[in-house]
Motif scaffolding. Structure first.
Motif, mmCIF file in Angstrom:
data_model
loop_
_atom_site.group_PDB
_atom_site.id
_atom_site.type_symbol
_atom_site.label_atom_id
_atom_site.label_comp_id
_atom_site.label_asym_id
_atom_site.label_seq_id
_atom_site.Cartn_x
_atom_site.Cartn_y
_atom_site.Cartn_z
ATOM 1 N N GLY A 230 0.398 -5.443 0.116
ATOM 2 C CA GLY A 230 0.724 -3.987 0.051
ATOM 3 C C GLY A 230 -0.223 -3.200 0.925
ATOM 4 O O GLY A 230 -1.446 -3.536 1.472
ATOM 5 N N TYR A 231 0.450 -2.310 1.313
ATOM 6 C CA TYR A 231 -0.785 -1.316 2.371
ATOM 7 C C TYR A 231 -1.928 -0.533 1.690
ATOM 8 O O TYR A 231 -2.835 -0.547 2.047
ATOM 9 N N VAL A 232 -1.567 -0.293 0.260
ATOM 10 C CA VAL A 232 -2.635 0.151 -0.380
ATOM 11 C C VAL A 232 -2.751 -0.773 -1.572
ATOM 12 O O VAL A 232 -1.946 -0.595 -2.717
ATOM 13 N N SER A 233 -3.632 -1.910 -1.663
ATOM 14 C CA SER A 233 -3.558 -2.845 -2.925
ATOM 15 C C SER A 233 -4.356 -2.238 -4.012
ATOM 16 O O SER A 233 -5.352 -1.813 -3.954
ATOM 17 N N VAL A 234 -3.782 -2.227 -5.323
ATOM 18 C CA VAL A 234 -4.268 -2.038 -6.428
ATOM 19 C C VAL A 234 -5.633 -2.947 -6.674
ATOM 20 O O VAL A 234 -5.444 -4.136 -6.489
ATOM 21 N N PRO A 235 -6.688 -2.452 -7.020
ATOM 22 C CA PRO A 235 -7.844 -3.144 -7.071
ATOM 23 C C PRO A 235 -7.537 -4.090 -8.459
ATOM 24 O O PRO A 235 -6.698 -4.055 -9.347
ATOM 25 N N GLY B 81 3.500 1.283 -0.797
ATOM 26 C CA GLY B 81 2.745 2.133 -1.537
ATOM 27 C C GLY B 81 3.548 3.513 -1.987
ATOM 28 O O GLY B 81 3.130 4.196 -2.833
ATOM 29 N N LYS B 82 4.875 3.570 -1.905
ATOM 30 C CA LYS B 82 5.715 4.584 -2.203
ATOM 31 C C LYS B 82 6.248 4.474 -3.664
ATOM 32 O O LYS B 82 6.638 5.504 -4.271
ATOM 33 N N ARG B 83 5.884 3.170 -4.005
ATOM 34 C CA ARG B 83 6.532 2.824 -5.676
ATOM 35 C C ARG B 83 5.429 2.292 -5.980
ATOM 36 O O ARG B 83 4.952 1.276 -5.360
ATOM 37 N N SER B 84 4.797 2.093 -7.256
ATOM 38 C CA SER B 84 3.775 1.810 -7.955
ATOM 39 C C SER B 84 4.229 0.448 -8.744
ATOM 40 O O SER B 84 5.116 0.195 -9.201
ATOM 41 N N VAL B 85 3.263 -0.577 -8.559
ATOM 42 C CA VAL B 85 3.476 -1.961 -9.470
ATOM 43 C C VAL B 85 3.372 -1.431 -11.080
ATOM 44 O O VAL B 85 3.795 -2.374 -11.390
ATOM 45 N N PHE B 86 3.131 -0.265 -11.322
ATOM 46 C CA PHE B 86 2.944 -0.052 -12.648
ATOM 47 C C PHE B 86 4.350 0.335 -13.274
ATOM 48 O O PHE B 86 4.520 0.542 -14.374
ATOM 49 N N GLY C 189 1.061 -6.000 -5.684
ATOM 50 C CA GLY C 189 2.243 -5.804 -4.699
ATOM 51 C C GLY C 189 2.363 -6.696 -3.767
ATOM 52 O O GLY C 189 2.922 -6.289 -2.914
ATOM 53 N N HIS C 190 1.924 -7.960 -3.730
ATOM 54 C CA HIS C 190 1.971 -8.905 -2.842
ATOM 55 C C HIS C 190 3.500 -9.390 -2.796
ATOM 56 O O HIS C 190 4.136 -9.413 -3.833
ATOM 57 N N ALA C 191 3.861 -9.665 -1.498
ATOM 58 C CA ALA C 191 5.155 -10.542 -1.231
ATOM 59 C C ALA C 191 4.767 -11.570 -0.133
ATOM 60 O O ALA C 191 3.877 -11.480 0.593
ATOM 61 N N VAL C 192 5.807 -12.521 -0.095
ATOM 62 C CA VAL C 192 5.796 -13.629 1.000
ATOM 63 C C VAL C 192 7.119 -13.814 1.476
ATOM 64 O O VAL C 192 7.977 -13.387 0.594
ATOM 65 N N ILE C 193 7.033 -14.197 2.901
ATOM 66 C CA ILE C 193 8.502 -14.286 3.353
ATOM 67 C C ILE C 193 8.539 -16.000 3.893
ATOM 68 O O ILE C 193 7.608 -16.321 4.475
ATOM 69 N N CYS D 46 7.315 -11.631 -16.045
ATOM 70 C CA CYS D 46 8.633 -12.439 -15.704
ATOM 71 C C CYS D 46 9.734 -11.319 -15.413
ATOM 72 O O CYS D 46 10.908 -11.596 -14.679
ATOM 73 N N ASN D 47 9.697 -10.072 -15.538
ATOM 74 C CA ASN D 47 10.593 -8.816 -15.537
ATOM 75 C C ASN D 47 10.399 -8.449 -14.102
ATOM 76 O O ASN D 47 11.256 -7.529 -13.746
ATOM 77 N N THR D 48 9.364 -8.823 -13.334
ATOM 78 C CA THR D 48 9.166 -8.359 -12.271
ATOM 79 C C THR D 48 10.210 -8.803 -11.230
ATOM 80 O O THR D 48 10.507 -10.200 -11.236
ATOM 81 N N PRO D 49 10.915 -7.860 -10.389
ATOM 82 C CA PRO D 49 12.064 -8.516 -9.655
ATOM 83 C C PRO D 49 11.523 -9.704 -8.616
ATOM 84 O O PRO D 49 10.476 -9.634 -8.189
ATOM 85 N N GLN D 50 12.515 -10.596 -8.512
ATOM 86 C CA GLN D 50 12.429 -11.425 -7.672
ATOM 87 C C GLN D 50 11.918 -10.992 -6.119
ATOM 88 O O GLN D 50 10.944 -11.748 -5.383
ATOM 89 N N LEU D 51 12.844 -10.115 -5.671
ATOM 90 C CA LEU D 51 12.618 -9.581 -4.244
ATOM 91 C C LEU D 51 11.458 -8.323 -4.332
ATOM 92 O O LEU D 51 11.793 -7.704 -5.206
ATOM 93 N N ARG D 52 10.664 -8.462 -3.519
ATOM 94 C CA ARG D 52 9.627 -6.993 -3.606
ATOM 95 C C ARG D 52 10.434 -5.970 -2.806
ATOM 96 O O ARG D 52 10.743 -5.992 -1.619
ATOM 97 N N ASP D 53 10.325 -4.683 -3.578
ATOM 98 C CA ASP D 53 10.930 -3.755 -3.322
ATOM 99 C C ASP D 53 10.157 -3.220 -1.736
ATOM 100 O O ASP D 53 8.816 -3.023 -2.155
ATOM 101 N N PRO D 54 10.375 -2.891 -0.470
ATOM 102 C CA PRO D 54 9.636 -2.469 0.344
ATOM 103 C C PRO D 54 8.704 -1.115 0.295
ATOM 104 O O PRO D 54 7.688 -1.026 0.633
ATOM 105 N N GLN D 55 9.532 -0.572 -0.900
ATOM 106 C CA GLN D 55 8.761 0.738 -1.128
ATOM 107 C C GLN D 55 7.565 0.465 -2.008
ATOM 108 O O GLN D 55 6.596 1.241 -2.021
ATOM 109 N N VAL D 56 7.515 -0.719 -2.826
ATOM 110 C CA VAL D 56 6.136 -1.167 -3.339
ATOM 111 C C VAL D 56 5.091 -1.387 -2.228
ATOM 112 O O VAL D 56 3.859 -1.091 -2.576
ATOM 113 N N THR D 57 5.687 -2.313 -1.214
ATOM 114 C CA THR D 57 4.736 -2.913 -0.187
ATOM 115 C C THR D 57 4.162 -1.580 0.556
ATOM 116 O O THR D 57 2.696 -1.594 0.846
#
Length: 384
Positions: free
Chosen positions: A322-327, A349-354, A272-276, A336-347
């Motif tokens: 992510g606020y709550v990181s997946v082990p 923890g309201k939406r899962s990386v799964f 669930g990581h992102a960088v700016i 490759c299908n992961t969106p290029q922009l990270r949804d703040p909802q994932v960061t």
């Protein structure tokens, strides 16, 4: 318009070179001092350092001084005269902190696996006088290189290559870079001093200031391709000589110092990581063709996130974990299908990386069966 001293000297050099076919403007003292400062200056206490192309030993012993008694320096050189100079240089450092941890070895500059001590012992017991003895030596060398290499895999924190690329034919230079990659630890750094050409040199190359033959002078862009091909990332030209060392038929041969890193290989997992990217460029891309748009919250795998948070990228990116990181052992592949922009909802923890699409649906990576072991980003289907 005022012309600088450097431009006047360059114009003079090119003018004379055009008439005489070549000109030597060697300033090896300045070049070597700059290389030593840039490479040795980064050595930390306790680090393990490899110097290849030991020259007169100055860089090796200065590196030992930096590494201190808890560090170590191994210096490889195949030229007997230069190795002798390095041994003489040792007297100047005798008794100093860290000196006792310097190891000088005469061996080929492109082979860090063959143990010259093993070869000497074998030849002392059984001189190679016939084909059978030769074949036996080759067989034993294969075992020695595999099981007891001179330098083990992942055994150095810093590697310094001093004009090695120039002293070797292209194929051997590539081998030296591959060997450097093998023995450098993950996260380690490489420093390369090389004489580079701004145009292709069609005539015989000049000798180095110390009299050694130059077999190959890559183009300024070519050296980066060689480092990339060996598996390094984060390559930077951190120093360029103001004046060319030689001008041959109009082509300028100038000393550069380059820095590169090891550690981008491995599977990519999504925590669930992102960088700016901070800027100032509107966007940049890295050695795996990830594109970072200024100000955008770009999704990255855990491996890439760790890389961007340390040198040489440290300071250019804002890390957004992510606020709550997946082990890590439970994290899914970064596909490759992961969106290029990270949804703040994932960061948050309201939406899962799964919730990302299955890696099996990806078309940008080879199938796992076609993926070479140890690849950069497509190991087991994971892309970054």
């Amino acid at each position: 318009m005022k012309i600088s001293q450097a431009d006047r000297l360059r114009n003079l050099a090119l003018s004379i070179a055009a008439k005489s076919g070549g000109l030597n403007l060697s300033n090896v003292k300045g070049d070597q001092s700059s290389f030593a400062e840039l490479s040795i200056g980064t050595v930390q206490s306790g680090e393990r350092v490899l110097v290849v192309g030991a020259a007169d030993g100055h860089i090796a012993f200065e590196a030992a001084r930096q590494a201190g008694p808890t560090g170590s320096v191994t210096a490889l050189e195949n030229d007997v005269a230069l190795l002798g100079q390095a041994q003489e240089q040792a007297g100047k450092f005798e008794g100093e902190q860290g000196y006792q941890n310097v190891r000088l070895v005469r061996t080929e500059l492109s082979d860090f696996a063959t143990d010259p001590g093993f070869v000497n012992e074998f030849l002392a017991e059984r001189p190679v006088a016939d084909l059978d003895a030769y074949l036996e030596l080759q067989t034993k060398l294969e075992v020695q290189r595999r099981e007891r290499p001179l330098l083990a895999d992942d055994s150095f924190d810093v590697i310094i290559l001093d004009a090695v690329i120039n002293r070797l034919p292209l194929a051997d230079g590539i081998k030296a870079l591959n060997e450097a990659f093998r023995v450098l630890r993950r996260g380690g750094r490489l420093y390369v001093s090389a004489l580079l050409a701004d145009e292709a040199v069609t005539t015989d190359l000049p000798k180095l200031p110390n009299g050694l033959t130059v077999h190959h002078a890559p183009l300024e862009t070519g050296i980066l391709a060689l480092l990339d091909g060996a598996g390094f990332y984060g390559m930077s030209m951190i120093w360029r000589a103001e004046l060319p060392m030689n001008v041959v038929d109009g082509a300028e041969l100038r000393t550069f110092v380059l820095e590169a890193y090891k550690g981008k290989q491995g599977v990519c997992l999504d925590q669930g990581h992102a960088v700016i990217y901070k800027g100032p460029w509107s966007q940049v891309s890295d050695d795996d063709d990830h594109v970072y748009v200024r100000g955008a919250r770009t999704a990255v795998c855990a491996k890439t996130y760790d890389i961007l948070m340390r040198a040489p990228y440290k300071g250019h990116f804002i890390g957004v974990p992510g606020y709550v990181s997946v082990p890590l052992e439970q994290a899914p592949l970064f596909d490759c299908n992961t969106p290029q922009l990270r949804d703040p909802q994932v960061t948050k923890g309201k939406r899962s990386v799964f919730d990302q699409p299955s890696p099996a649906a990806s078309s940008c990576c080879p199938a796992p069966a076609d993926t070479a072991a140890g690849g950069d980003c497509c190991d087991a289907g994971g892309c970054c």
